[in-house]
Design a protein around this motif. Structure first.
Motif, mmCIF file in Angstrom:
data_model
loop_
_atom_site.group_PDB
_atom_site.id
_atom_site.type_symbol
_atom_site.label_atom_id
_atom_site.label_comp_id
_atom_site.label_asym_id
_atom_site.label_seq_id
_atom_site.Cartn_x
_atom_site.Cartn_y
_atom_site.Cartn_z
ATOM 1 N N GLU A 125 0.821 -1.221 0.000
ATOM 2 C CA GLU A 125 0.000 0.000 0.000
ATOM 3 C C GLU A 125 0.853 1.270 0.000
ATOM 4 O O GLU A 125 0.619 2.177 -0.807
ATOM 5 N N GLY A 152 -6.691 0.125 -2.061
ATOM 6 C CA GLY A 152 -7.551 1.095 -1.374
ATOM 7 C C GLY A 152 -6.724 1.936 -0.429
ATOM 8 O O GLY A 152 -5.534 2.131 -0.654
ATOM 9 N N GLY A 153 -7.339 2.420 0.643
ATOM 10 C CA GLY A 153 -6.639 3.163 1.709
ATOM 11 C C GLY A 153 -5.791 4.305 1.185
ATOM 12 O O GLY A 153 -6.283 5.214 0.520
ATOM 13 N N THR A 156 -5.908 5.138 -2.566
ATOM 14 C CA THR A 156 -7.077 5.938 -2.938
ATOM 15 C C THR A 156 -6.844 7.409 -2.605
ATOM 16 O O THR A 156 -7.159 8.296 -3.409
ATOM 17 N N SER A 172 -8.842 2.295 -13.607
ATOM 18 C CA SER A 172 -8.549 1.213 -12.663
ATOM 19 C C SER A 172 -9.079 -0.087 -13.248
ATOM 20 O O SER A 172 -10.133 -0.102 -13.888
ATOM 21 N N GLY A 177 -11.400 -3.188 -3.080
ATOM 22 C CA GLY A 177 -10.837 -1.978 -2.482
ATOM 23 C C GLY A 177 -11.503 -0.743 -3.053
ATOM 24 O O GLY A 177 -12.340 -0.830 -3.958
ATOM 25 N N SER A 178 -11.118 0.418 -2.577
ATOM 26 C CA SER A 178 -11.812 1.661 -2.928
ATOM 27 C C SER A 178 -11.239 2.382 -4.144
ATOM 28 O O SER A 178 -11.806 3.387 -4.591
ATOM 29 N N VAL A 179 -10.124 1.899 -4.710
ATOM 30 C CA VAL A 179 -9.528 2.579 -5.859
ATOM 31 C C VAL A 179 -10.506 2.712 -7.044
ATOM 32 O O VAL A 179 -10.617 3.796 -7.633
ATOM 33 N N LYS A 181 -13.514 3.255 -7.013
ATOM 34 C CA LYS A 181 -14.503 4.312 -6.707
ATOM 35 C C LYS A 181 -14.008 5.699 -7.077
ATOM 36 O O LYS A 181 -14.803 6.603 -7.324
#
Lengths: 217, 217
Positions: A125, A152-153, A156, A172, A177-179, A181
């Protein structure tokens, strides 16, 4: 007119300062500069300069600097390597996105464009977040593709920062994960992601990423 | 200690000159600089600087420059993107060499290295020769791979020039033309060429390209 200027000079404090001084004197606008150390004692300076009408005077002045070993005036890196697709993530996915992007770039470059495809396989990460953030410092970036299975985290957050600082669109892969989004476009197939990345920045393609913003393919 | 410094500043003649002036004053040695224009009116400056002990003083002085909009001190691009494998040539072969190189770079990067794999699919003797010559102007290049089926003439001359100017080793695919004759290593399989290119510059690999110089695989 924009020129590329390469200078080999002594690696001494103040050398870049002297050369930029000459360019300022001649009314030149430095649109891109790059300086690095080749060996322990030689600095290698590359510049893209607008608005220098008197090239002979530039050559004259550079020749008179004792710290300058040699110099050349030529085409710019922008003209040679063009816009860059940057692909960051896990090895196997980066390779597949690159395969799509390189094949598509080839098709556009044959028609006279210049698009290069640059990749960094990297894990973790923190490392990924740092790499995404550092994309803002790379020259000629056209688009960024995040290729992995779970991001994510901090990654993002880094994408959000990059989007605040630059206009670089982000694709992406479909992943956990949030990437996805915060990406402009989410694509399931890595080859397709690579092809679309090139199409999004190619002038010989009709694809406009803004028209599909937030979509998933 | 080496630091990365990013500065957003007005795109005015002489801004770079002012900032390098501050660094010279503080005894810093600029080992890598890069400046480019983000928008019409904002210049984006990135520098890697050695020997600045007083970071607070640097921050102070930069804050006082009215042309500076914002700045950040962070890790260097060298640390984030590492050494670069550059692959130039025909689309399908570039993609295959990249696939080998990216997979191999992934294996080394997982062990803490940083190797990135950057490609340009491009066609035509003049374009290829210009791209090879321009590799001398790219930062952090570790090795160059020529991927194609027929390369010679001006491309061969460009490789000779590159080898005079730099220490960058050159791998060529097995192909027609004179390029394989001037390459350090000739490899038949594109995946293998990509893997070997990464092994040649990886610190976590045992492969020494100098020990196989002139060989064909």
């Amino acid at each position: 007119m924009e020129i590329g200027l390469s200078v080999e000079a002594e690696n001494r404090i103040g050398v870049l300062h002297k050369i930029t001084g000459i360019i300022v004197e001649l009314g030149g606008n430095i649109v891109y500069t790059q300086q690095f150390i080749k060996d322990d004692d030689i600095g290698f300076i590359y510049m893209e300069i607008e608005n220098i009408d008197d090239l002979e005077e530039l050559k004259n002045k550079l020749s008179k600097l004792s710290c300058v070993k040699s110099f050349e005036i030529h085409n710019t890196l922008k003209k040679v390597f063009g816009k860059r697709v940057i692909i960051i993530g896990g090895g196997v996915q980066v390779a597949e996105v690159a395969r799509g992007a390189i094949s598509e770039a080839d098709r556009h470059n044959i028609r006279g464009e210049r698009i290069s495809v640059d990749t960094l396989p990297v894990v973790g990460e923190d490392n990924l977040a740092e790499a995404v953030r550092a994309v803002a410092n790379l020259p000629r970036v056209g688009i960024l593709v995040l290729a992995g299975s779970l991001m994510g985290g901090k990654i993002t957050e880094a994408i959000k920062e990059l989007k605040e600082k630059t206009n670089i669109p982000v694709i992406s892969l479909k992943m956990f994960g949030s990437v996805p989004k915060v990406a402009d476009l989410v694509v399931g197939d890595p080859l397709q992601a690579g092809v679309l990345a090139v199409m999004a920045i190619a002038e010989t393609a009709k694809f406009d990423i803004n028209r599909v913003k937030g979509r998933e393919l």
